[in-house]
Design an enzyme around this catalytic site. Structure first.
Site, PDB file in Angstrom:
ATOM      1  N   ASP A  21      21.129  42.253 -71.441  1.00 24.02           N
ATOM      2  CA  ASP A  21      20.683  41.431 -70.307  1.00 24.02           C
ATOM      3  C   ASP A  21      19.712  42.421 -69.559  1.00 24.02           C
ATOM      4  OD1 ASP A  21      20.414  40.350 -67.767  1.00 24.02           O
ATOM      5  OD2 ASP A  21      22.194  41.300 -67.055  1.00 24.02           O
ATOM      6  N   ASN A  23      17.670  41.310 -66.421  1.00 24.93           N
ATOM      7  CA  ASN A  23      17.676  41.256 -65.067  1.00 24.93           C
ATOM      8  C   ASN A  23      18.771  41.433 -64.322  1.00 24.93           C
ATOM      9  OD1 ASN A  23      18.982  38.942 -66.110  1.00 24.93           O
ATOM     10  ND2 ASN A  23      17.484  37.472 -65.176  1.00 24.93           N
ATOM     11  N   ASP A  25      22.014  39.793 -64.250  1.00 20.41           N
ATOM     12  CA  ASP A  25      22.679  38.693 -63.732  1.00 20.41           C
ATOM     13  C   ASP A  25      24.015  38.629 -64.827  1.00 20.41           C
ATOM     14  OD1 ASP A  25      21.854  37.661 -66.352  1.00 20.41           O
ATOM     15  OD2 ASP A  25      20.978  36.059 -65.606  1.00 20.41           O
ATOM     16  N   ASP A  29      19.766  37.814 -72.531  1.00 18.08           N
ATOM     17  CA  ASP A  29      18.603  36.890 -72.247  1.00 18.08           C
ATOM     18  C   ASP A  29      17.219  37.432 -73.315  1.00 18.08           C
ATOM     19  OD1 ASP A  29      17.283  39.156 -70.963  1.00 18.08           O
ATOM     20  OD2 ASP A  29      18.004  38.486 -69.084  1.00 18.08           O
ATOM     21  N   ASP A  98      18.897  28.260 -84.622  1.00 20.38           N
ATOM     22  CA  ASP A  98      19.956  27.419 -84.561  1.00 20.38           C
ATOM     23  C   ASP A  98      19.801  26.054 -84.616  1.00 20.38           C
ATOM     24  OD1 ASP A  98      22.734  26.943 -84.974  1.00 20.38           O
ATOM     25  OD2 ASP A  98      23.274  28.981 -84.340  1.00 20.38           O
ATOM     26  N   ASP A 199      23.978  23.881 -87.957  1.00 20.18           N
ATOM     27  CA  ASP A 199      25.248  23.962 -87.164  1.00 20.18           C
ATOM     28  C   ASP A 199      26.032  22.514 -87.897  1.00 20.18           C
ATOM     29  OD1 ASP A 199      27.271  25.077 -85.271  1.00 20.18           O
ATOM     30  OD2 ASP A 199      27.025  22.878 -84.299  1.00 20.18           O
ATOM     31  N   GLU A 256      25.842  25.554 -92.189  1.00 18.30           N
ATOM     32  CA  GLU A 256      27.163  25.643 -91.943  1.00 18.30           C
ATOM     33  C   GLU A 256      27.972  24.503 -92.517  1.00 18.30           C
ATOM     34  OE1 GLU A 256      30.357  26.976 -88.126  1.00 18.30           O
ATOM     35  OE2 GLU A 256      28.656  25.122 -87.860  1.00 18.30           O
ATOM     36  N   HIS A 328      29.545  34.580 -84.771  1.00 16.53           N
ATOM     37  CA  HIS A 328      30.059  34.361 -83.460  1.00 16.53           C
ATOM     38  C   HIS A 328      31.349  33.540 -83.240  1.00 16.53           C
ATOM     39  CE1 HIS A 328      27.937  30.718 -84.799  1.00 16.53           C
ATOM     40  NE2 HIS A 328      28.448  30.161 -83.552  1.00 16.53           N
ATOM     41  N   ASP A 329      31.866  32.807 -84.311  1.00 18.52           N
ATOM     42  CA  ASP A 329      33.022  32.014 -84.450  1.00 18.52           C
ATOM     43  C   ASP A 329      34.259  32.603 -85.079  1.00 18.52           C
ATOM     44  OD1 ASP A 329      31.997  29.718 -83.063  1.00 18.52           O
ATOM     45  OD2 ASP A 329      31.295  28.958 -85.013  1.00 18.52           O
TER      46      ASP A 329
END
Length: 558
Positions: A21, A23, A25, A29, A98, A199, A256, A328-329
């Site tokens: 990150d 910034n 928040d 990003d 992706d 995907d 995938e 990520h899954d």
């Protein structure tokens, strides 16, 4: 076998929301990614795969896209993206995006028009059906639980969503849909990106009459898998995509493809077929569950050998394997296939050795290279993943199951295991953000972080760097054929690679014991060179019989 740059590449997956990150928040990003490109270059990776950064309401963390040609505001701007692409290329790396085209967000303009009326020109961009007897058009279950159909009052019909109700499936039978998708793909490729990870690409073609499935005992809905995976027109669509788009660029592509077998994979990745270069298969990801992914069972090394050996042998010379143990899954590889306690470092290195010494292109998931682990948040309220939250609600609230047992399944298999922020250093929030992170950092970040790994000569990170260098130095690691040794052994996974008169032997102890590996007769010679090991090795020890230490890995060239 034809040599190609994408076969020789090592890919690194970035999950942008959790990477860095810039910034404050609490959300990773594009500028954060730019600030870490030198780290990735020094690791030695060739390709960065960026999970979705497109405009999205984030029902499924960016896999629900409302505008394919805009950047999610939380991640930055298109100018930031252009800068990222330029900086990646400046360092001699490539960027893979992706591609999510089985479905869009329900907030995409196409779907907004589609639901306006049955006569709208966009109506046929999605799969709409009338109900049957006051119920859904069929009994299909969504991947995220509940019916795969959502009733829309405006036109009195249902639309299909294999995933969240905010992810309506596109109708690939409609040529206009396909042409819009190809146009969008060309737009990104002309911008200069280097490929696509596609995907759930094998779900695009559904069986036309959308028949009912057979529900599992005690279940209301049935898995639609037999009717939506590897459907009747999937290869027509991919051939058309290749002809119209992919064949005009020098790309890396990986699809995938849940549920695909090696036989089916040959149709997707056969080098004579012109569809995709690689697929992500899931057979090894299903070894520790029965029925549902949440129904966790112990996995056996002999089963892992069978699956990996089958894919290594059957695609050899025909197509190309992707090599991955987490993403990520999926949960973290060291927690799932290794030992994330006493032998975390040793087992993480052993698993990395496994991943990088098979035939295929290795995919590293962010944090894997420092041995990041699964997380055990105390409360379901600490979780963010839609699949996890839906499952918990269904199991605990609707069926009255024991919440502690359900949480154990989440600790083992929940997708948020992979989505906790990248652990950069031991400062608050692991150096990921100066604000409040969108999901909590794994509490072990003070012990496990990049800064510490860079400072320690013997770290998992430095071991990954060495493995990546070895692949570049010894083509046998990439192109060599594969031969399994000791198929019935439940502790040792060993295999030979052969290429142009050379042999490579990988010996892996997958358990915490100390089994003895005996070199097969005539295999070993004085020319043997130890390329890498995760323990110090006494070069003068007898090399006919080696007593392996817990989670030991060795690779010999001879």
């Amino acid at each position: 076998m034809e040599r190609k740059w994408w076969k020789e590449a090592v890919v690194y997956q970035i999950y942008p929301r959790s990477f860095m990150d810039s910034n404050g928040d609490g959300i990773g990003d594009l500028k954060g990614i730019i600030s870490k490109l030198d780290y990735l270059k020094e690791l030695g990776v060739d390709v960065i795969w960026l999970s979705p950064v497109y405009e999205s309401p984030n029902d499924d963390n960016g896999y629900d896209i409302s505008n394919y040609q805009a950047i999610m505001k939380e991640f930055g701007t298109m100018d930031d993206f252009d800068e990222l692409l330029k900086e990646v290329h400046k360092r001699g790396m490539k960027l893979m995006m992706d591609l999510v085209v089985n479905h869009t967000s329900d907030e995409h303009p196409w779907f907004q028009h589609s639901r306006d009326s049955k006569e709208n020109p966009y109506r046929n961009f999605y799969i709409w059906r009338a109900g049957k007897g006051g119920k859904e058009p069929n009994n299909w279950e969504s991947v995220f639980g509940g019916s795969a159909w959502e009733f829309d009052e405006r036109t009195g019909e249902y639309y299909l969503h294999l995933f969240s109700r905010k992810q309506p499936d596109l109708n690939w039978e409609n040529e206009a849909v396909r042409q819009h998708v190809y146009e969008m793909m060309r737009w990104w490729l002309d911008k200069g990106i280097d490929g696509f990870r596609m995907d759930v690409i094998n779900l695009l073609s559904k069986v036309p009459d959308l028949p009912d499935g057979i529900p599992a005992p005690g279940k209301k809905y049935a898995s639609p898998f037999d009717y939506v995976a590897n459907g009747p027109k999937i290869h027509d669509y991919l051939k058309e995509m290749s002809e119209k788009v992919l064949s005009h660029y020098d790309l890396i592509t990986v699809g995938e493809t849940p549920g695909v077998t090696p036989e089916e994979a040959k149709l997707y990745v056969g080098e004579d077929r012109g569809e995709l270069q690689m697929v992500f298969q899931f057979e090894h990801m299903d070894l520790d569950s029965e029925g549902s992914k949440w129904n966790v069972k112990p996995w056996k090394l002999t089963d892992l050998k069978k699956v990996m050996s089958k894919w290594q042998k059957e695609l050899d010379g025909i197509g190309w394997n992707s090599l991955y143990l987490n993403n990520h899954d999926q949960p973290r590889l060291v927690s799932r296939f290794g030992d994330d306690g006493k032998y975390r470092v040793e087992s993480a290195k052993m698993l990395a050795t496994f991943l990088h010494t098979l035939q295929g292109t290795p995919y590293i998931y962010q944090g894997e290279e420092i041995g990041m682990t699964n997380v055990r948040f105390p409360s379901i309220d600490d979780y963010r993943d839609i699949e996890t939250l839906n499952m918990y609600h269904e199991a605990v609230v609707e069926r009255g199951e024991d919440p502690r047992k359900v949480m154990e399944s989440i600790y083992a298999k929940g997708r948020d295991n992979a989505r906790t922020p990248m652990q950069w250093d031991d400062s608050p929030h692991a150096g990921f953000t100066t604000g409040t992170p969108w999901i909590q950092v794994n509490p072990n970040y003070r012990e496990i972080n990049v800064k510490k790994a860079l400072a320690e000569e013997d770290s998992i990170l430095h071991y990954y760097r060495k493995l990546i260098r070895l692949r570049k130095e010894y083509p046998i690691i990439i192109y060599g054929s594969y031969e399994l040794l000791l198929p019935e052994d439940e502790e040792i996974y060993a295999y030979l690679r052969k290429w142009e008169g050379m042999k490579l032997l990988t010996i892996l102890n997958f358990k915490g014991g100390t089994p003895v590996f005996s070199f097969p007769d005539g295999l070993f010679s004085d020319r043997a060179k130890l390329l890498i090991s995760n323990y110090p090795v006494n070069e003068v020890e007898s090399l006919q019989r080696v007593k392996l230490r817990p989670y030991e890995a060795r690779v010999y060239l001879f």
